[in-house]
Design a protein around this motif. Structure first.
Motif, PDB file in Angstrom:
ATOM      1  N   PHE A  67      80.092   0.924  52.047  1.00 27.16           N
ATOM      2  CA  PHE A  67      80.145   1.820  50.895  1.00 27.16           C
ATOM      3  C   PHE A  67      80.884   3.095  51.247  1.00 27.16           C
ATOM      4  O   PHE A  67      80.934   3.507  52.405  1.00 27.16           O
ATOM      5  CB  PHE A  67      78.723   2.178  50.442  1.00 27.16           C
ATOM      6  CG  PHE A  67      77.948   1.008  49.926  1.00 27.16           C
ATOM      7  CD1 PHE A  67      77.952   0.690  48.581  1.00 27.16           C
ATOM      8  CD2 PHE A  67      77.221   0.196  50.789  1.00 27.16           C
ATOM      9  CE1 PHE A  67      77.248  -0.394  48.097  1.00 27.16           C
ATOM     10  CE2 PHE A  67      76.507  -0.894  50.324  1.00 27.16           C
ATOM     11  CZ  PHE A  67      76.516  -1.189  48.974  1.00 27.16           C
ATOM     12  N   LEU A  74      79.952  -0.944  44.194  1.00 23.66           N
ATOM     13  CA  LEU A  74      80.590  -1.924  45.069  1.00 23.66           C
ATOM     14  C   LEU A  74      82.105  -1.768  45.042  1.00 23.66           C
ATOM     15  O   LEU A  74      82.720  -1.765  43.977  1.00 23.66           O
ATOM     16  CB  LEU A  74      80.216  -3.342  44.631  1.00 23.66           C
ATOM     17  CG  LEU A  74      78.732  -3.684  44.692  1.00 23.66           C
ATOM     18  CD1 LEU A  74      78.478  -5.051  44.077  1.00 23.66           C
ATOM     19  CD2 LEU A  74      78.227  -3.630  46.127  1.00 23.66           C
ATOM     20  N   ALA A  78      83.899  -5.122  49.199  1.00 22.49           N
ATOM     21  CA  ALA A  78      82.478  -5.491  49.224  1.00 22.49           C
ATOM     22  C   ALA A  78      82.220  -6.684  48.299  1.00 22.49           C
ATOM     23  O   ALA A  78      81.468  -7.599  48.648  1.00 22.49           O
ATOM     24  CB  ALA A  78      81.613  -4.306  48.824  1.00 22.49           C
ATOM     25  N   ARG A  79      82.860  -6.683  47.133  1.00 18.88           N
ATOM     26  CA  ARG A  79      82.697  -7.820  46.210  1.00 18.88           C
ATOM     27  C   ARG A  79      83.222  -9.116  46.835  1.00 18.88           C
ATOM     28  O   ARG A  79      82.615 -10.178  46.696  1.00 18.88           O
ATOM     29  CB  ARG A  79      83.412  -7.538  44.891  1.00 18.88           C
ATOM     30  CG  ARG A  79      82.659  -6.615  43.983  1.00 18.88           C
ATOM     31  CD  ARG A  79      83.288  -6.594  42.579  1.00 18.88           C
ATOM     32  NE  ARG A  79      82.536  -5.708  41.720  1.00 18.88           N
ATOM     33  CZ  ARG A  79      82.743  -4.402  41.613  1.00 18.88           C
ATOM     34  NH1 ARG A  79      83.699  -3.831  42.315  1.00 18.88           N
ATOM     35  NH2 ARG A  79      82.007  -3.668  40.804  1.00 18.88           N
ATOM     36  N   ARG A 119      71.916   1.133  47.034  1.00 19.55           N
ATOM     37  CA  ARG A 119      72.951   0.265  47.605  1.00 19.55           C
ATOM     38  C   ARG A 119      72.464  -1.177  47.687  1.00 19.55           C
ATOM     39  O   ARG A 119      73.182  -2.107  47.326  1.00 19.55           O
ATOM     40  CB  ARG A 119      73.362   0.773  48.984  1.00 19.55           C
ATOM     41  CG  ARG A 119      74.194   2.040  48.915  1.00 19.55           C
ATOM     42  CD  ARG A 119      74.509   2.611  50.265  1.00 19.55           C
ATOM     43  NE  ARG A 119      75.426   3.742  50.113  1.00 19.55           N
ATOM     44  CZ  ARG A 119      75.750   4.586  51.075  1.00 19.55           C
ATOM     45  NH1 ARG A 119      75.239   4.442  52.285  1.00 19.55           N
ATOM     46  NH2 ARG A 119      76.584   5.572  50.836  1.00 19.55           N
ATOM     47  N   SER A 122      72.249  -2.665  44.244  1.00 17.05           N
ATOM     48  CA  SER A 122      73.583  -2.916  43.706  1.00 17.05           C
ATOM     49  C   SER A 122      74.101  -4.274  44.185  1.00 17.05           C
ATOM     50  O   SER A 122      74.640  -5.060  43.391  1.00 17.05           O
ATOM     51  CB  SER A 122      74.525  -1.787  44.142  1.00 17.05           C
ATOM     52  OG  SER A 122      75.825  -1.998  43.692  1.00 17.05           O
ATOM     53  N   ALA A 123      73.923  -4.572  45.453  1.00 18.79           N
ATOM     54  CA  ALA A 123      74.353  -5.869  45.986  1.00 18.79           C
ATOM     55  C   ALA A 123      73.511  -6.998  45.391  1.00 18.79           C
ATOM     56  O   ALA A 123      74.047  -8.043  44.998  1.00 18.79           O
ATOM     57  CB  ALA A 123      74.245  -5.874  47.508  1.00 18.79           C
ATOM     58  N   TYR A 126      74.529  -7.734  41.789  1.00 17.80           N
ATOM     59  CA  TYR A 126      75.804  -8.442  41.721  1.00 17.80           C
ATOM     60  C   TYR A 126      75.607  -9.916  42.054  1.00 17.80           C
ATOM     61  O   TYR A 126      76.148 -10.797  41.372  1.00 17.80           O
ATOM     62  CB  TYR A 126      76.822  -7.802  42.668  1.00 17.80           C
ATOM     63  CG  TYR A 126      78.170  -8.472  42.609  1.00 17.80           C
ATOM     64  CD1 TYR A 126      79.047  -8.211  41.558  1.00 17.80           C
ATOM     65  CD2 TYR A 126      78.566  -9.372  43.593  1.00 17.80           C
ATOM     66  CE1 TYR A 126      80.283  -8.830  41.485  1.00 17.80           C
ATOM     67  CE2 TYR A 126      79.804  -9.996  43.532  1.00 17.80           C
ATOM     68  CZ  TYR A 126      80.661  -9.723  42.476  1.00 17.80           C
ATOM     69  OH  TYR A 126      81.880 -10.338  42.406  1.00 17.80           O
TER      70      TYR A 126
END
Length: 168
Positions: A67, A74, A78-79, A119, A122-123, A126
């Protein structure tokens, strides 16, 4: 008076001899500390600041994502790494993981715990949006308490702003 001085001098001499002849403590020879080699715990990825490959533990299934400073959104890289983690999860439907959110050393403990949690979520969000069942993914934040790089510079901080994926 002379006898008093003689008596004091004799007492001082005896005290000096007793103290001077006291047994000295045994000094053990120093031994060299033993060192054990440890393998890095970082998953295979590129160094976020230089783009060069970072060695990793060969048995690791998951990519670490990174990050920007004070962010939990993201990045494109990272994606891409998360898609690889999603593929691993889809190949083995029995896998359950914990997403560990980490931060660099800057900021308070409380602030970094909250940022690490955002964080990790967020992952997780997704991965869920891409088809992984939510009950297979838990999150935890370690804030700044578990750095992988101990320097006090941007290169070290960039390595510590991360999510790690640990199989349960």
């Amino acid at each position: 008076m002379k006898s008093l001085l003689t008596l004091l001098a004799t007492a001082a001499l005896i005290a000096f001899m007793v103290v001077g002849c006291a047994k000295k403590p045994k000094v053990e020879p120093m031994t060299q500390p033993t060192t054990t080699e440890t393998k890095p715990t970082e998953q295979p990825t590129e160094n976020p600041t230089t783009g060069t490959p970072v060695e990793s533990e060969p048995s690791s299934k998951f990519m670490t994502i990174y990050f920007d400073f004070d962010k939990y959104n993201l990045r494109d890289d990272a994606r891409a790494d998360l898609k690889k983690n999603i593929d691993v999860m889809k190949q083995d439907q029995s896998l359950k993981i914990t997403v560990e959110g980490h931060c660099d050393e800057r900021g308070t403990v409380e602030y970094n715990l909250a940022l690490g949690e955002r964080r990790a979520k967020s992952a997780r969000d997704y991965m869920v949006s891409m088809g992984v069942k939510a009950d297979r993914i838990s999150t935890i934040s370690y804030g700044k308490e578990r750095p992988v790089a101990f320097g006090h510079d941007e290169a070290s901080w960039a390595k510590n702003r991360r999510d790690e994926f640990v199989e349960k």
